[in-house]
Design a protein around this motif. Structure first.
Motif, PDB file in Angstrom:
ATOM      1  N   ASP A 194       0.676  -0.967   0.041  1.00 47.64           N
ATOM      2  CA  ASP A 194       0.222  -0.118  -0.353  1.00 47.64           C
ATOM      3  C   ASP A 194       0.989   1.840  -0.484  1.00 47.64           C
ATOM      4  O   ASP A 194       2.219   0.382  -0.484  1.00 47.64           O
ATOM      5  CB  ASP A 194      -0.611   0.112   1.559  1.00 47.64           C
ATOM      6  N   PRO A 195       0.528   2.658  -0.302  1.00 50.68           N
ATOM      7  CA  PRO A 195       1.485   3.833   0.004  1.00 50.68           C
ATOM      8  C   PRO A 195       2.440   3.866   1.065  1.00 50.68           C
ATOM      9  O   PRO A 195       2.716   4.417   0.692  1.00 50.68           O
ATOM     10  CB  PRO A 195      -0.310   4.951   0.113  1.00 50.68           C
ATOM     11  N   GLU A 196       2.077   3.012   1.852  1.00 46.44           N
ATOM     12  CA  GLU A 196       2.338   3.244   2.753  1.00 46.44           C
ATOM     13  C   GLU A 196       4.050   1.790   3.569  1.00 46.44           C
ATOM     14  O   GLU A 196       4.528   1.820   4.218  1.00 46.44           O
ATOM     15  CB  GLU A 196       1.734   3.286   4.632  1.00 46.44           C
ATOM     16  N   GLY A 197       3.621   0.718   2.436  1.00 44.04           N
ATOM     17  CA  GLY A 197       4.713   0.011   2.394  1.00 44.04           C
ATOM     18  C   GLY A 197       4.327  -1.258   3.103  1.00 44.04           C
ATOM     19  O   GLY A 197       5.461  -2.102   3.060  1.00 44.04           O
ATOM     20  N   ASN A 198       2.974  -1.850   3.453  1.00 48.11           N
ATOM     21  CA  ASN A 198       2.040  -2.780   3.809  1.00 48.11           C
ATOM     22  C   ASN A 198       2.467  -3.510   2.255  1.00 48.11           C
ATOM     23  O   ASN A 198       1.357  -3.138   1.845  1.00 48.11           O
ATOM     24  CB  ASN A 198       1.044  -2.420   5.135  1.00 48.11           C
ATOM     25  N   GLU A 199       2.621  -4.760   3.038  1.00 49.04           N
ATOM     26  CA  GLU A 199       2.520  -5.288   1.805  1.00 49.04           C
ATOM     27  C   GLU A 199       0.997  -6.314   1.956  1.00 49.04           C
ATOM     28  O   GLU A 199       0.805  -5.780   3.240  1.00 49.04           O
ATOM     29  CB  GLU A 199       3.278  -7.140   2.299  1.00 49.04           C
ATOM     30  N   PHE A 200       0.579  -6.340   1.146  1.00 51.99           N
ATOM     31  CA  PHE A 200      -1.101  -7.507   0.641  1.00 51.99           C
ATOM     32  C   PHE A 200      -0.709  -8.259  -0.024  1.00 51.99           C
ATOM     33  O   PHE A 200       0.496  -7.735  -1.372  1.00 51.99           O
ATOM     34  CB  PHE A 200      -1.966  -6.175   0.626  1.00 51.99           C
ATOM     35  N   CYS A 201      -1.149  -9.109  -0.580  1.00 51.37           N
ATOM     36  CA  CYS A 201      -1.834  -9.813  -1.847  1.00 51.37           C
ATOM     37  C   CYS A 201      -2.285  -9.934  -2.623  1.00 51.37           C
ATOM     38  O   CYS A 201      -3.223  -9.616  -1.817  1.00 51.37           O
ATOM     39  CB  CYS A 201      -1.082 -11.343  -1.445  1.00 51.37           C
ATOM     40  N   LEU A 202      -2.531 -10.340  -3.492  1.00 50.90           N
ATOM     41  CA  LEU A 202      -4.117 -10.124  -4.865  1.00 50.90           C
ATOM     42  C   LEU A 202      -3.982 -11.311  -5.582  1.00 50.90           C
ATOM     43  O   LEU A 202      -2.877 -11.881  -5.881  1.00 50.90           O
ATOM     44  CB  LEU A 202      -3.961  -9.046  -5.856  1.00 50.90           C
ATOM     45  N   LEU A 203      -4.724 -11.943  -4.462  1.00 50.53           N
ATOM     46  CA  LEU A 203      -5.257 -13.643  -5.141  1.00 50.53           C
ATOM     47  C   LEU A 203      -5.485 -13.867  -6.545  1.00 50.53           C
ATOM     48  O   LEU A 203      -6.180 -12.751  -7.090  1.00 50.53           O
ATOM     49  CB  LEU A 203      -5.443 -14.532  -4.406  1.00 50.53           C
ATOM     50  N   ARG A 204      -4.796 -14.837  -7.235  1.00 46.97           N
ATOM     51  CA  ARG A 204      -5.709 -15.441  -8.560  1.00 46.97           C
ATOM     52  C   ARG A 204      -7.553 -15.259  -8.158  1.00 46.97           C
ATOM     53  O   ARG A 204      -8.416 -14.873  -8.953  1.00 46.97           O
ATOM     54  CB  ARG A 204      -5.469 -16.819  -8.958  1.00 46.97           C
ATOM     55  N   ALA A 205      -7.462 -16.125  -7.515  1.00 44.32           N
ATOM     56  CA  ALA A 205      -9.290 -16.348  -7.165  1.00 44.32           C
ATOM     57  C   ALA A 205     -10.185 -14.927  -7.182  1.00 44.32           C
ATOM     58  O   ALA A 205      -9.774 -14.299  -6.522  1.00 44.32           O
ATOM     59  CB  ALA A 205      -9.570 -17.494  -6.455  1.00 44.32           C
ATOM     60  N   ARG A 206     -11.431 -15.422  -7.893  1.00 41.39           N
ATOM     61  CA  ARG A 206     -12.479 -14.123  -7.848  1.00 41.39           C
ATOM     62  C   ARG A 206     -12.987 -14.988  -6.451  1.00 41.39           C
ATOM     63  O   ARG A 206     -13.719 -15.932  -7.004  1.00 41.39           O
ATOM     64  CB  ARG A 206     -12.928 -14.053  -8.935  1.00 41.39           C
ATOM     65  N   ILE A 207     -13.415 -13.901  -6.105  1.00 40.95           N
ATOM     66  CA  ILE A 207     -15.010 -14.557  -4.800  1.00 40.95           C
ATOM     67  C   ILE A 207     -16.296 -13.658  -4.551  1.00 40.95           C
ATOM     68  O   ILE A 207     -16.220 -12.588  -5.493  1.00 40.95           O
ATOM     69  CB  ILE A 207     -14.539 -14.361  -3.071  1.00 40.95           C
ATOM     70  N   ARG A 208     -17.009 -14.320  -4.926  1.00 42.96           N
ATOM     71  CA  ARG A 208     -18.749 -13.247  -5.146  1.00 42.96           C
ATOM     72  C   ARG A 208     -18.268 -12.858  -3.765  1.00 42.96           C
ATOM     73  O   ARG A 208     -18.037 -12.778  -2.424  1.00 42.96           O
ATOM     74  CB  ARG A 208     -19.732 -14.879  -3.957  1.00 42.96           C
ATOM     75  N   PRO A 209     -19.488 -11.384  -3.936  1.00 34.75           N
ATOM     76  CA  PRO A 209     -19.106 -10.070  -3.021  1.00 34.75           C
ATOM     77  C   PRO A 209     -20.156 -10.124  -2.061  1.00 34.75           C
ATOM     78  O   PRO A 209     -21.172 -10.877  -2.495  1.00 34.75           O
ATOM     79  CB  PRO A 209     -19.424  -9.268  -3.796  1.00 34.75           C
ATOM     80  N   LEU A 210     -20.198 -10.028  -1.337  1.00 30.57           N
ATOM     81  CA  LEU A 210     -20.856  -9.482   0.085  1.00 30.57           C
ATOM     82  C   LEU A 210     -22.102  -9.106  -0.454  1.00 30.57           C
ATOM     83  O   LEU A 210     -22.388  -8.082  -0.612  1.00 30.57           O
ATOM     84  CB  LEU A 210     -20.344  -9.594   1.514  1.00 30.57           C
TER      85      LEU A 210
END
Length: 127
Positions: free
Chosen positions: A111-127
């Motif tokens: 993110d803009p402050e350097g906090n890592e996160f992953c974007l997974l391949r699987a698409r999931i259903r919205p809530l």
């Protein structure tokens, strides 16, 4: 009876900017502000206590040291992984290197402050 994750707290040098970023990524809205400068964001229909945890972006001037021991994974709900990657990069995410091999099915971002996160391949259903 078990516990449920209700909030995730992220320390930030600029809580305002990080709250805007994560609101755009997750489709969250601002739920409230505290006197200490913390901003809580969450799902627009449920807020705190709903099926998804809220995020509390808390001001901090402490420097981050090294790779985070906990990170968020996100999955697109309405587009494929490549289209979501383009959207996240346009919002201000950047590529991150945490030692991945390049053969992973996910993208490691920060993110803009350097906090890592992953974007997974699987698409999931919205809530």
């Amino acid at each position: 009876m078990a516990c449920r994750i209700s909030e995730l707290v992220i320390d930030a040098a600029d809580p305002e900017a990080l709250a805007v970023f994560w609101s755009n990524v997750l489709g969250y809205v601002e739920l409230g502000r505290e006197d200490d400068g913390s901003i809580e964001i969450g799902p627009p229909d449920a807020g705190f206590g709903g099926p998804q945890p809220t995020l509390v972006i808390s001001p901090s001037s402490d420097p981050r040291r090294g790779k985070l021991r906990l990170h968020l994974d996100v999955s697109a709900t309405d587009r494929d992984q490549d289209a979501e990657l383009e959207r996240l990069l346009a919002l201000g995410a950047g590529p991150a290197d945490v030692g991945q091999s390049g053969a992973e099915s996910w993208y490691v971002l920060a993110d803009p402050e350097g906090n890592e996160f992953c974007l997974l391949r699987a698409r999931i259903r919205p809530l």
